[in-house]
Design a protein around this motif. Structure first.
Motif: not given
Lengths: 361, 228
Positions: B29-33, B104-105, B110-111, B148-149
């Motif tokens: 999550t933080p990485l994608a953000w 990556p999945f 998320l990204q 997220f789903l």
């Protein structure tokens, strides 16, 4: 709270776009930032809100300093007590209208007794029947009214509005404009309003800032700024000044209303408002002609004595004459030939005949 | 029908996939953000690194993880110094490998949904007194729900389906690293086709059902659909 209580000084450098603004604005009333797209008016508003962080800048409003780069002070947006209305209403799509309105309220106040205020503001903006709707089910005008309510409900120190009407068609504009006009009367907070529309500026502005290419071209009281003949605005076909007047009496038999302005009075087409109401009058330069003697027999009702304070020629054989009437400025477009025949010059006492006026509100 | 070894493999697979998915969501999550918002020049590098498992043969990833986490590898020496032993052929090692392999999945959906939100709702929240963290929980999370789903389901199912990395890093130890895909391989090797059908068919039905449900749910929120 004194007049001149907003200081805004920002410098930004976006490659080939230099933004350098140094302004002192009144701490009350409506200030309109007017300019064509790309002139930096939205950038200026975003700097005020802290949505942009210019490395060099100072912004203070009525004693609250929100940015002072010399003291390394920069309050992030969420710590600034402001209201911001975006060009697109920017409502949260996953929240109902009511929850959009409550979003900010929940963050400034722990007390649950905010319902009176909510009712007052939603009634004022005519959205009290929309509270359960999702933003997707609102018209453009309704969305923008919700956005305005959402900003105002927080009792901000200043309301910043970024072209709130620009994304609406003309019918929706007409729907929202009356609400904007009530804002000034109902809320005693300074409003900074960005637009590219001269008509919106004429309708709303008490104070006008003209921006061009990242710089301030002119700033001042609306009457003064629109009447400046050194600015390109005065030479345009649509050049006009705006006078703020007060209704004094009605002549129903002639369908006329009389108003007073600083230093004189005017007769206008009937206005449906009681004496004492403020009335904004727009006078186009093309509707003003000049005579040297008081016309004794004329069909024109509004003849005002005036002093010529400036003369300039434009490119098309027109001369722009700046007149002082009482304490207000008036513009007149006359042909260059008439200007020469009448030997118009600065300081000359003349009479201005006003063929028509537009009532703004 | 399924024997005891099959059930152990299923249970192990479920444990690894759940734990890996949880870790991937927390780290991803933080990485994608950051990948969605930042304008750092390291962004391209990080994007490529995260996406690497999509194109790399799992055996290649598994091989290097084996070297890195082994007694002579950098990671292996660190884990040994910390008194954790080495990770290859352990449950922990498999979880680490799964996280890297399936990342990556999780990160990409998320990204995509963070990018789709744009900066406007965030700015509106800031003008309404919400701090950045507050904005993340009150605006970004609900708006990125479909992302997220998708991330959760793709991360989980992809971990369930991995084989090459598991074999390289985990080997074939019953109850510790023998997951369903490895168990299927064992059955085929032993020519136990009926047993294979139960596991392989089960996995097929499971994967299809989950994806079918996912895309049916996402269809109702087309604007937020990360994979079109």
């Amino acid at each position: 709270m004194s007049i001149g209580a907003i200081t805004a000084r920002f410098q930004l450098n976006y490659g080939d776009f230099q933004f350098d603004v140094d302004l002192v604005l009144p701490g009350s009333g409506v200030t309109v930032l007017l300019g064509s797209s790309g002139c930096g008016k939205t950038t200026l508003l975003r700097c005020m809100a802290g949505l942009e962080h210019p490395p060099h800048g100072k912004f203070s409003i009525n004693g609250n300093v929100w940015q002072d780069s010399e003291k390394n002070l920069f309050l992030p947006t969420y710590q600034r007590n402001l209201g911001y209305v975006f060009q697109e209403a920017n409502l949260f799509p996953h929240l109902t209208v009511l929850d959009n309105l409550r979003f900010g309220l929940k963050r400034i106040s722990k007390q649950p007794f905010i319902n009176d205020k909510l009712t007052a503001i939603t009634t004022l903006l005519g959205i009290n029947l929309l509270l359960d709707r999702m933003p997707d089910h609102l018209s453009g005008g309704e969305k923008q009214r919700v956005a305005i309510a959402r900003a105002l409900i927080l009792n901000p120190t200043i309301l910043l509005m970024d072209e709130p009407l620009a994304s609406l068609d003309s019918r929706r504009k007409q729907e929202v404009m009356p609400y904007l006009l009530t804002l000034q009367q109902e809320f005693n907070i300074p409003i900074v309003y960005v637009t590219h529309s001269q008509q919106e500026a004429a309708q709303l502005a008490d104070y006008l800032v003209l921006l061009e290419n990242g710089h301030v071209q002119a700033s001042g009281n609306i009457n003064e700024t629109l009447g400046r003949i050194d600015l390109p605005l005065a030479k345009e076909k649509e050049a006009a000044v705006v006078w703020q007047a007060v209704i004094t009496s009605h002549e129903p038999e002639f369908r006329l209303t009389n108003v007073d302005f600083k230093g004189g009075s005017l007769s206008l087409p009937m206005v449906d408002a009681p004496p004492g109401t403020k009335q904004r009058v727009q006078i186009h330069a093309r509707d003003v002609s000049i005579t040297l003697q008081a016309p004794s027999q004329t069909s024109i009702l509004n003849v005002l004595s005036a002093t010529i304070t400036g003369i300039t020629d434009d490119l098309d054989g027109q001369t722009v004459v700046q007149l002082q009437v009482g304490q207000l400025t008036l513009l007149s477009h006359v042909t260059r030939k008439s200007a020469q025949l009448l030997a118009l010059k600065i300081g000359l006492l003349v009479f201005a005949q006003i063929k028509g006026t537009s009532l703004l509100h | 029908m399924l024997n005891e070894a099959d059930l152990a493999a299923l249970w192990l697979t479920f444990k690894i996939a759940s734990l890996s998915t949880t870790i991937m969501l927390i780290v991803g999550t933080p990485l994608a953000w950051w990948l969605a918002r930042a304008q750092s020049r390291w962004k391209g590098f990080c994007n490529a690194l995260v996406a690497l498992p999509l194109v790399l043969p799992p055996t290649v990833l598994g091989f290097y993880l084996l070297i890195l986490m082994g007694p002579n590898g950098v990671v292996g020496q660190i884990t040994e110094t910390l008194g954790l032993g080495t990770l290859p052929f352990t449950f922990g090692g498999l979880v680490v490998a799964s996280v890297l392999y399936s990342m990556p999945f999780v990160v990409q959906p998320l990204q995509a949904s963070f990018s789709a939100i744009g900066r406007q709702p965030l700015e509106a929240a800031a003008t309404l007194r919400a701090s950045p963290l507050d904005t993340f929980f009150s605006i970004v999370l609900p708006l990125a729900k479909p992302g997220f789903l998708t991330a959760t389901i793709l991360g989980f199912t992809h971990t369930v389906g991995e084989f090459g990395v598991v074999l390289m890093v985990g080997g074939n130890i019953p109850g510790i690293t023998r997951v369903v895909s490895v168990q299927i391989y064992n059955h085929v090797e032993a020519l136990e086709y009926p047993q294979t059908h139960w596991l392989a068919g089960g996995l097929l039905v499971f994967s299809f059902t989950v994806l079918f449900i996912l895309y049916s749910v996402l269809k109702t929120q087309p604007a937020a659909q990360p994979f079109k």
